[in-house]
Scaffold this active site. Structure first.
Site, PDB file in Angstrom:
ATOM      1  N   GLU A  19     -10.233  40.939  13.427  1.00 41.86           N
ATOM      2  CA  GLU A  19      -9.725  39.800  14.193  1.00 41.86           C
ATOM      3  C   GLU A  19     -10.587  39.580  15.423  1.00 41.86           C
ATOM      4  OE1 GLU A  19      -7.431  37.747  13.466  1.00 41.86           O
ATOM      5  OE2 GLU A  19      -6.289  38.748  11.872  1.00 41.86           O
ATOM      6  N   ARG A  46      -0.278  38.928  19.127  1.00 40.49           N
ATOM      7  CA  ARG A  46       0.365  39.250  17.843  1.00 40.49           C
ATOM      8  C   ARG A  46      -0.618  39.621  16.742  1.00 40.49           C
ATOM      9  NH1 ARG A  46      -0.503  34.374  18.660  1.00 40.49           N
ATOM     10  NH2 ARG A  46      -1.081  33.028  16.969  1.00 40.49           N
ATOM     11  N   HIS A  47      -1.882  39.830  17.103  1.00 35.62           N
ATOM     12  CA  HIS A  47      -2.882  40.260  16.123  1.00 35.62           C
ATOM     13  C   HIS A  47      -3.425  41.643  16.482  1.00 35.62           C
ATOM     14  CE1 HIS A  47      -3.118  35.905  15.192  1.00 35.62           C
ATOM     15  NE2 HIS A  47      -3.361  36.366  13.981  1.00 35.62           N
ATOM     16  N   GLU A  62       4.756  34.239  12.797  1.00 36.69           N
ATOM     17  CA  GLU A  62       4.733  34.413  11.342  1.00 36.69           C
ATOM     18  C   GLU A  62       4.980  35.888  11.041  1.00 36.69           C
ATOM     19  OE1 GLU A  62       1.030  33.269   9.292  1.00 36.69           O
ATOM     20  OE2 GLU A  62       1.504  34.916   7.916  1.00 36.69           O
ATOM     21  N   SER A 121       4.149  36.347   4.500  1.00 36.50           N
ATOM     22  CA  SER A 121       3.764  35.214   3.659  1.00 36.50           C
ATOM     23  C   SER A 121       3.655  35.681   2.220  1.00 36.50           C
ATOM     24  CB  SER A 121       2.466  34.571   4.155  1.00 36.50           C
ATOM     25  OG  SER A 121       1.382  35.375   3.818  1.00 36.50           O
TER      26      SER A 121
HETATM   27  P1  AMO Z   1      -1.248  37.398   5.242  1.00 34.65           P
HETATM   28  O1  AMO Z   1      -2.696  37.414   5.495  1.00 34.65           O
HETATM   29  O2  AMO Z   1      -0.490  36.174   5.689  1.00 34.65           O
HETATM   30  O3  AMO Z   1      -0.939  37.535   3.695  1.00 34.65           O
HETATM   31  O4  AMO Z   1      -0.587  38.683   5.891  1.00 34.65           O
HETATM   32  C1  AMO Z   1       0.772  38.994   5.667  1.00 34.65           C
HETATM   33  C2  AMO Z   1       1.475  39.283   6.985  1.00 34.65           C
HETATM   34  O5  AMO Z   1       0.818  40.347   7.649  1.00 34.65           O
HETATM   35  C3  AMO Z   1       0.876  40.165   9.045  1.00 34.65           C
HETATM   36  N1  AMO Z   1      -0.480  40.147   9.578  1.00 34.65           N
HETATM   37  C4  AMO Z   1      -0.860  40.706  10.748  1.00 34.65           C
HETATM   38  N2  AMO Z   1      -0.167  41.377  11.682  1.00 34.65           N
HETATM   39  C5  AMO Z   1      -0.832  41.814  12.766  1.00 34.65           C
HETATM   40  N3  AMO Z   1      -2.155  41.652  12.954  1.00 34.65           N
HETATM   41  C6  AMO Z   1      -2.894  40.989  12.063  1.00 34.65           C
HETATM   42  N4  AMO Z   1      -4.191  40.847  12.253  1.00 34.65           N
HETATM   43  C7  AMO Z   1      -2.247  40.490  10.889  1.00 34.65           C
HETATM   44  N5  AMO Z   1      -2.676  39.808   9.793  1.00 34.65           N
HETATM   45  C8  AMO Z   1      -1.594  39.621   9.028  1.00 34.65           C
HETATM   46  C9  AMO Z   1       1.587  38.852   9.295  1.00 34.65           C
HETATM   47  C10 AMO Z   1       1.424  38.132   7.987  1.00 34.65           C
HETATM   48  O6  AMO Z   1       2.480  37.219   7.751  1.00 34.65           O
HETATM   49  N6  AMO Z   1      -1.826  39.144   0.582  1.00 34.65           N
HETATM   50  C11 AMO Z   1      -1.040  38.268   1.428  1.00 34.65           C
HETATM   51  C12 AMO Z   1       0.434  38.524   1.287  1.00 34.65           C
HETATM   52  C13 AMO Z   1       0.982  38.160  -0.068  1.00 34.65           C
HETATM   53  O7  AMO Z   1       0.820  36.993  -0.485  1.00 34.65           O
HETATM   54  O8  AMO Z   1       1.585  39.040  -0.709  1.00 34.65           O
HETATM   55  C14 AMO Z   1      -1.488  38.473   2.862  1.00 34.65           C
HETATM   56  O9  AMO Z   1      -2.143  39.397   3.238  1.00 34.65           O
HETATM   57  O10 AMO Z   1       2.944  39.127   9.564  1.00 34.65           O
END
Ligand code: AMO
Length: 438
Positions: A222, A228-229, A361, A364
Site C-alpha cells: 500500500e 485503515r490500510h 469497507e 468484499s
Molecule cells: P479485497 O481486496 O477487497 O478483496 O480485500 C478484502 C477485505 O480485506 C480488507 N483489506 C485490507 N485491510 C487493511 N489493509 C489493507 N491494505 C487491506 N486490503 C484489503 C478490507 C477488504 O474489504 N479476494 C478478494 C475477496 C474475495 O472476493 O473473496 C479480496 O482480496 O476489509
C-alpha cells in the site's frame, strides 16, 4: 483462569483469583504499577494479565532484609509477592495480600519510553515504538483480548456452518489480485510474491473440500498512508461450492451478528474499559446497488457517473447517510477483479458486493466465474497475462462447481467493534509504508 505455578513457584494465583483464597497463603506475580509508603506501611500494586492486586508490607511485621527489598523496586519491574490474602480497606480493590516476602524477578530500567499506566499521554507512534510495554496498559490490552474472542467466535461460527479451515501458501508465483500492490521477493533466484489474498487457492479447494475458510495475514504494498490500510493485514476468507452471492452475504450477516453477540457476552470488562457499547444489528443488512450509490452521491452534489470507482471521499459521503452495516451490490464489471461473475442479463454488471460499515469497507466478495473460457476472457479484459495463470486455469478443466465467497478485513472489523479510528491501534505490530519495526 485455573490456578497454576511456574517451575520456580513464583506465582500460584493471578490477581483475579485472590477473591477465592481469603485466609490462604499465595504468591502473586506481575509488574509494579505503583509503590506508596505511608509511615511504616508500603502499598505495592502489582498488575498481571487479569488485573490489579495490592500487596501490603508492614515494616514492624517483616524481617528488615525483606522490607528493604522494596527500596530496590522500580515501576514496571517484575516481582513475585508471597503473603496471606485478606479483605482490603482500599476503595478500588476488595482483596489484598498481607505480604510476607518479596522477590524482584526482573528490574525495569528507567527511564522507560512511556508510562503504560497512561498517566502521561503518548502519541500512537511512540506507543507503537514500544508496543510490548504499551500493551501493559489495560485499555490497550483489552483490544487484544477482544480480538482473541472475535477470532474464536468467527472460527466457531464458520465451523458450525460446515466450513473446513485451511492454510494456503503466502509465497506465490503469480499475482492474485492484479499486479499493482505486490511485494516482490527473491525466491532462490526466481521472482516470487507475498500473497495478497488466498483467492485462487480457496477457489481451487472448493472442488474437493466444498466449503473452506482461512484466517491469515496477507500483504499489500500500500503506497497510500491511511488510517485503515496496512501492508500486512489479517483476513478472514471463505469460499463455498454451490452457494451464490446471496448465500454468502447471508453467511456474512450471520457472522457479524454472532461475533457481536459473543464479544458483548464475553468481553464486558474490555468493552467497558474501551467505552464501547455494541448492538447486534438487524438482518438483512441494508442493500444498495452500486448504481443507487452513484445516484445518491449525485443527488448530494458529488460529480459521479456510472463506471467511476467509489473513492474514499465518496464513501465518506455515503457513510454519513448509511450508518452501521450495509452492502453495496452489483458493481460494474470494470471495477471488480477477473474472477467475479458477470450478470448474464446485464453483462456490464457483476454478482458482487462490498460490506460497508459507514465509510469503512469491511469485506468484499461475490459469485465467481467457474467456466474456464469465460475466466480466460475476463483475464484478457483485465489486461492480465493468461499464460501466467495457466496453473490456475488448468484446474477448471478438472470439474469446477459454481461457487462464491468473500474476504473480510479482520483489523477493520476490530476498528468497528472497539470504536478505534486508526487500524494500527487494533493490530499488535502494524506494518505500513513507514513502519517495519518492532
Ligand atoms: P479485497 O481486496 O477487497 O478483496 O480485500 C478484502 C477485505 O480485506 C480488507 N483489506 C485490507 N485491510 C487493511 N489493509 C489493507 N491494505 C487491506 N486490503 C484489503 C478490507 C477488504 O474489504 N479476494 C478478494 C475477496 C474475495 O472476493 O473473496 C479480496 O482480496 O476489509
Amino acid at each position: 483462569m485455573t490456578s497454576r505455578s511456574n517451575s520456580k513457584g513464583l506465582r500460584t494465583h493471578y490477581a483475579s483469583q485472590l477473591k477465592d483464597s481469603v485466609g490462604k497463603e499465595v504468591r502473586i506475580a506481575g509488574w509494579v504499577e505503583d509503590l506508596r509508603a505511608k509511615g511504616s506501611i508500603t502499598f505495592l500494586t502489582v498488575r498481571d494479565v487479569t488485573g490489579l492486586a495490592q500487596a501490603v508490607f508492614k515494616r514492624d511485621e517483616l524481617p528488615e532484609e525483606e522490607y528493604s527489598k522494596l527500596k530496590k523496586l522500580t515501576l514496571q519491574s517484575v516481582v513475585s509477592v508471597r503473603g496471606i490474602v485478606g479483605r482490603s480497606l482500599s476503595k478500588k480493590l476488595e482483596f489484598e495480600v498481607k505480604a510476607k516476602g518479596l522477590e524482584l524477578v526482573s528490574k525495569a530500567l528507567h527511564p522507560l519510553p512511556l508510562d503504560p499506566r497512561g498517566r502521561i499521554d503518548a502519541g500512537l507512534d511512540k506507543r507503537l515504538d514500544s508496543r510490548a510495554l504499551d500493551l501493559r496498559n489495560p485499555k490497550n490490552l483489552a483490544i487484544f483480548k477482544l480480538r482473541h474472542a472475535l477470532v474464536q467466535s468467527i472460527r466457531a461460527y464458520l465451523i458450525s456452518n460446515g466450513f473446513i479451515e485451511v492454510s494456503t501458501p503466502k509465497l506465490i508465483g503469480t499475482a492474485t489480485e492484479g499486479g499493482a500492490d505486490l511485494f516482490e521477493v527473491d525466491y532462490f533466484g526466481r521472482k516470487a510474491y507475498l500473497a495478497q489474498s488466498p483467492q485462487l487457492y480457496k477457489e481451487q479447494l472448493v472442488m474437493s473440500l466444498d466449503r473452506v475458510f482461512e484466517m491469515a495475514d496477507y500483504f499489500r504494498a500500500e503506497k497510500s498512508s491511511t488510517r485503515r490500510h496496512l501492508s500486512e493485514f489479517y483476513s478472514v476468507d471463505v469460499e463455498a461450492a454451490f452457494m451464490d452471492e446471496e448465500d454468502v452475504m447471508g453467511l456474512l450477516e450471520g457472522l457479524i451478528r454472532k461475533a457481536i453477540e459473543d464479544v458483548s457476552r464475553e468481553c464486558t470488562e474490555e468493552l467497558k474499559l474501551l467505552g464501547v457499547s455494541l448492538k447486534v444489528p438487524e438482518v438483512p443488512f441494508e442493500r444498495i446497488t452500486y448504481d443507487e450509490a452513484v445516484e445518491e452521491l449525485k443527488a448530494l452534489g458529488v460529480d459521479k457517473k456510472v463506471g467511476d470507482d467509489l473513492l474514499d471521499s465518496d464513501l465518506k459521503v455515503l457513510g454519513s447517510a448509511h450508518k452501521g452495516f450495509y452492502f453495496i451490490t452489483k458493481w460494474p464489471v470494470g471495477l471488480k477483479p477477473f474472477y467475479i461473475e458477470r450478470i448474464k442479463e446485464e453483462p456490464e454488471y457483476t454478482y458482487s458486493f462490498d460490506l460497508q460499515h459507514g465509510y469503512l469497507e469491511i469485506a468484499s466478495g461475490g459469485r465467481r466465474v467457474h467456466d474456464r473460457a469465460e475466466l480466460e476472457r475476463r483475464l484478457r479484459e483485465c489486461g492480465l497475462d493468461v499464460k501466467g495463470f495457466e496453473e490456475h486455469l488448468k484446474v477448471f478443466g478438472y470439474g469446477m462447481p459454481p461457487h462464491s465467497g468473500w474476504g473480510l478485513g479482520l483489523d477493520r472489523l476490530m476498528m468497528v467493534l472497539t470504536g478505534r479510528k486508526n487500524i494500527r491501534e487494533v493490530t499488535l505490530y502494524p506494518r505500513d509504508r513507514f513502519r517495519l519495526v518492532p
